[in-house]
Motif scaffolding. Structure first.
Motif, mmCIF file in Angstrom:
data_model
loop_
_atom_site.group_PDB
_atom_site.id
_atom_site.type_symbol
_atom_site.label_atom_id
_atom_site.label_comp_id
_atom_site.label_asym_id
_atom_site.label_seq_id
_atom_site.Cartn_x
_atom_site.Cartn_y
_atom_site.Cartn_z
ATOM 1 N N GLU A 140 0.826 -1.205 0.000
ATOM 2 C CA GLU A 140 0.000 0.000 0.000
ATOM 3 C C GLU A 140 0.863 1.260 0.000
ATOM 4 O O GLU A 140 0.415 2.328 -0.403
ATOM 5 N N GLN A 141 2.103 1.140 0.461
ATOM 6 C CA GLN A 141 2.996 2.296 0.525
ATOM 7 C C GLN A 141 3.854 2.459 -0.724
ATOM 8 O O GLN A 141 4.560 3.463 -0.860
ATOM 9 N N ALA A 142 3.818 1.505 -1.615
ATOM 10 C CA ALA A 142 4.622 1.609 -2.838
ATOM 11 C C ALA A 142 4.124 2.763 -3.693
ATOM 12 O O ALA A 142 2.926 3.076 -3.718
ATOM 13 N N ARG A 143 5.032 3.420 -4.391
ATOM 14 C CA ARG A 143 4.685 4.596 -5.191
ATOM 15 C C ARG A 143 5.150 4.396 -6.643
ATOM 16 O O ARG A 143 6.209 3.821 -6.886
ATOM 17 N N TYR A 144 4.352 4.918 -7.548
ATOM 18 C CA TYR A 144 4.629 4.777 -8.974
ATOM 19 C C TYR A 144 4.733 6.160 -9.598
ATOM 20 O O TYR A 144 3.948 7.065 -9.290
ATOM 21 N N SER A 145 5.696 6.348 -10.494
ATOM 22 C CA SER A 145 5.818 7.617 -11.198
ATOM 23 C C SER A 145 6.333 7.375 -12.610
ATOM 24 O O SER A 145 6.923 6.332 -12.904
ATOM 25 N N THR A 146 6.089 8.331 -13.471
ATOM 26 C CA THR A 146 6.535 8.272 -14.861
ATOM 27 C C THR A 146 7.363 9.510 -15.149
ATOM 28 O O THR A 146 6.998 10.620 -14.762
ATOM 29 N N GLN A 147 8.472 9.319 -15.821
ATOM 30 C CA GLN A 147 9.258 10.461 -16.256
ATOM 31 C C GLN A 147 9.773 10.221 -17.664
ATOM 32 O O GLN A 147 9.796 9.085 -18.140
ATOM 33 N N VAL A 148 10.146 11.280 -18.323
ATOM 34 C CA VAL A 148 10.627 11.209 -19.701
ATOM 35 C C VAL A 148 12.096 11.601 -19.741
ATOM 36 O O VAL A 148 12.485 12.649 -19.227
ATOM 37 N N LEU A 149 12.907 10.733 -20.321
ATOM 38 C CA LEU A 149 14.328 11.006 -20.503
ATOM 39 C C LEU A 149 14.604 11.215 -21.986
ATOM 40 O O LEU A 149 14.227 10.378 -22.803
ATOM 41 N N SER A 150 15.252 12.293 -22.311
ATOM 42 C CA SER A 150 15.563 12.603 -23.708
ATOM 43 C C SER A 150 17.031 12.333 -23.982
ATOM 44 O O SER A 150 17.909 12.850 -23.286
ATOM 45 N N ALA A 151 17.278 11.495 -24.998
ATOM 46 C CA ALA A 151 18.652 11.248 -25.426
ATOM 47 C C ALA A 151 19.056 12.341 -26.414
ATOM 48 O O ALA A 151 18.350 12.578 -27.395
ATOM 49 N N PRO A 152 20.163 13.036 -26.192
ATOM 50 C CA PRO A 152 20.557 14.116 -27.106
ATOM 51 C C PRO A 152 20.966 13.621 -28.482
ATOM 52 O O PRO A 152 20.927 14.372 -29.453
ATOM 53 N N ALA A 153 21.344 12.349 -28.561
ATOM 54 C CA ALA A 153 21.784 11.764 -29.836
ATOM 55 C C ALA A 153 21.841 10.256 -29.660
ATOM 56 O O ALA A 153 21.635 9.727 -28.564
ATOM 57 N N ARG A 154 22.109 9.564 -30.719
ATOM 58 C CA ARG A 154 22.358 8.136 -30.614
ATOM 59 C C ARG A 154 23.570 7.901 -29.708
ATOM 60 O O ARG A 154 24.540 8.648 -29.729
ATOM 61 N N GLY A 155 23.499 6.858 -28.889
ATOM 62 C CA GLY A 155 24.629 6.553 -28.016
ATOM 63 C C GLY A 155 24.180 6.110 -26.644
ATOM 64 O O GLY A 155 22.994 5.865 -26.390
ATOM 65 N N CYS A 156 25.139 6.005 -25.722
ATOM 66 C CA CYS A 156 24.902 5.562 -24.347
ATOM 67 C C CYS A 156 25.176 6.747 -23.428
ATOM 68 O O CYS A 156 26.307 7.224 -23.345
ATOM 69 N N HIS A 157 24.142 7.213 -22.745
ATOM 70 C CA HIS A 157 24.206 8.481 -22.030
ATOM 71 C C HIS A 157 24.038 8.283 -20.529
ATOM 72 O O HIS A 157 23.072 7.650 -20.082
ATOM 73 N N HIS A 158 24.960 8.846 -19.760
ATOM 74 C CA HIS A 158 24.865 8.798 -18.302
ATOM 75 C C HIS A 158 23.745 9.731 -17.849
ATOM 76 O O HIS A 158 23.664 10.888 -18.264
ATOM 77 N N ILE A 159 22.875 9.211 -16.980
ATOM 78 C CA ILE A 159 21.793 10.001 -16.396
ATOM 79 C C ILE A 159 22.134 10.214 -14.926
ATOM 80 O O ILE A 159 22.315 9.254 -14.179
ATOM 81 N N THR A 160 22.225 11.454 -14.494
ATOM 82 C CA THR A 160 22.618 11.739 -13.120
ATOM 83 C C THR A 160 21.547 11.270 -12.134
ATOM 84 O O THR A 160 20.364 11.150 -12.480
ATOM 85 N N ASN A 161 21.972 11.031 -10.899
ATOM 86 C CA ASN A 161 21.032 10.595 -9.869
ATOM 87 C C ASN A 161 19.927 11.612 -9.646
ATOM 88 O O ASN A 161 18.756 11.255 -9.448
ATOM 89 N N ASP A 162 20.279 12.893 -9.669
ATOM 90 C CA ASP A 162 19.270 13.939 -9.453
ATOM 91 C C ASP A 162 18.223 13.900 -10.549
ATOM 92 O O ASP A 162 17.021 14.030 -10.273
ATOM 93 N N ARG A 163 18.652 13.722 -11.807
ATOM 94 C CA ARG A 163 17.685 13.657 -12.912
ATOM 95 C C ARG A 163 16.850 12.395 -12.813
ATOM 96 O O ARG A 163 15.645 12.410 -13.084
ATOM 97 N N LEU A 164 17.479 11.308 -12.411
ATOM 98 C CA LEU A 164 16.806 10.023 -12.358
ATOM 99 C C LEU A 164 15.687 10.018 -11.321
ATOM 100 O O LEU A 164 14.659 9.377 -11.511
ATOM 101 N N THR A 165 15.876 10.741 -10.234
ATOM 102 C CA THR A 165 14.897 10.726 -9.139
ATOM 103 C C THR A 165 14.047 11.987 -9.070
ATOM 104 O O THR A 165 13.236 12.127 -8.155
ATOM 105 N N SER A 166 14.204 12.887 -10.033
ATOM 106 C CA SER A 166 13.528 14.189 -9.943
ATOM 107 C C SER A 166 12.013 14.085 -9.934
ATOM 108 O O SER A 166 11.324 14.923 -9.349
ATOM 109 N N ASP A 167 11.466 13.050 -10.571
ATOM 110 C CA ASP A 167 10.015 12.916 -10.665
ATOM 111 C C ASP A 167 9.471 11.795 -9.785
ATOM 112 O O ASP A 167 8.308 11.407 -9.916
ATOM 113 N N ILE A 168 10.305 11.252 -8.902
ATOM 114 C CA ILE A 168 9.851 10.192 -8.015
ATOM 115 C C ILE A 168 9.444 10.814 -6.688
ATOM 116 O O ILE A 168 10.284 11.312 -5.931
#
Length: 278
Positions: A140-168
């Motif tokens: 009952e305490q579990a939480r769900y959220s949706t966020q959108v991550l934009s890749a600037p180009a093709r490739g493998c992009h590091h996502i910072t912790n702050d960005r990763l959790t900004s919408d949680i």
């Protein structure tokens, strides 16, 4: 843009609800088979009781794997087998595609993207019955959220912790938590890897070497969206679409040299996405 269905957060003080059930699939021969309907129909009664949680599927059959990829065009599944036959011997395939998947559940439904489906990959030459052990856990305490991550180009992009959790919402409210991240796309992926200036570039180069675009002229059938189309699907399954990360003392518990990566194998992000990933 890919939508990251992240932020299924479970807290240590929660009273967890657990349900386990065996799913027996119809016998199939060698190949990649779409089994979403068969699996979810078997679990429908248990899933509809869950407001927010996670479904773990574990395949107990040897020489077989589970993965998530396109649920529409059957040529993707034919090409997936052709690609894997060139990447590794059959005896190693169940390590490259693991036997386990974790899928978020929200309001009684598995949170899959529009074009995502569960594949059973039978690497054996034998036609065999497959059994999946399904575990559903919720709180009952579990939480769900949706966020959108934009890749600037093709490739493998590091996502910072702050960005990763900004919408949680509410992350860090408990001393110990777990966050499950899930990307709703069939030709993109997420993973954890070493932090470093050239790590993303080397990952991209390695994936291009493992799944070359020249295969479009050799045997791929799913080529409707260009040379990066089917290779993107294979890379998505090789890297994966789900990552679970502990939250300790309010922060994602990565090691000092670990980071979260968004893998965008497409030049334009795939049909209708423009590199925006959910």
């Amino acid at each position: 843009m890919d939508t990251l269905r992240g932020g299924i957060c479970f807290q240590s003080r929660d009273t967890m609800s657990w349900v386990q059930k065996a799913v027996r699939l119809s016998p199939v021969g060698r190949g990649c088979h779409l089994v979403s309907g068969e699996v979810m129909d078997t679990l429908r009664g248990e899933l509809k009781k869950v407001k927010c949680g996670t479904l773990n599927l574990f395949l107990v059959t040897r020489e077989a794997s589970l993965t998530i990829n396109e649920n529409c065009d059957a040529t993707v599944r034919v090409d997936m087998l052709g690609a894997m036959d060139r990447i590794a011997p059959s005896s190693y395939m169940s390590s490259l595609f693991p036997p386990s998947l974790s899928i978020p559940i929200y309001k009684g439904e598995p949170v899959l993207g529009t074009w995502q489906g569960v594949y059973l990959c039978n690497w054996s030459k034998r036609k065999q019955e497959h059994v999946i052990h399904a575990s559903i856990f919720s709180s009952e305490q579990a939480r769900y959220s949706t966020q959108v991550l934009s890749a600037p180009a093709r490739g493998c992009h590091h996502i910072t912790n702050d960005r990763l959790t900004s919408d949680i919402s509410g992350i860090g409210q408990s001393k110990h938590e777990l966050c499950q991240f899930f990307i709703c796309h069939t030709s993109a992926a997420i993973c954890v890897n070493t932090l470093g200036e050239n790590v993303g570039t080397k990952m991209e180069k390695s994936l291009n070497s493992i799944v070359p675009e020249s295969w479009n002229r050799e045997f791929f059938r799913h080529t409707y969206e260009g040379d990066d189309d089917m290779p993107g699907h294979v890379k998505s399954s090789l890297v994966g679409v789900s990552v679970g990360v502990p939250v300790v003392n309010g922060s994602l518990s990565f090691g000092p040299n670990q980071g979260f990566y968004l893998v965008e194998p497409r030049n334009t992000g795939g049909w209708g996405t423009k590199r925006d990933h959910k």
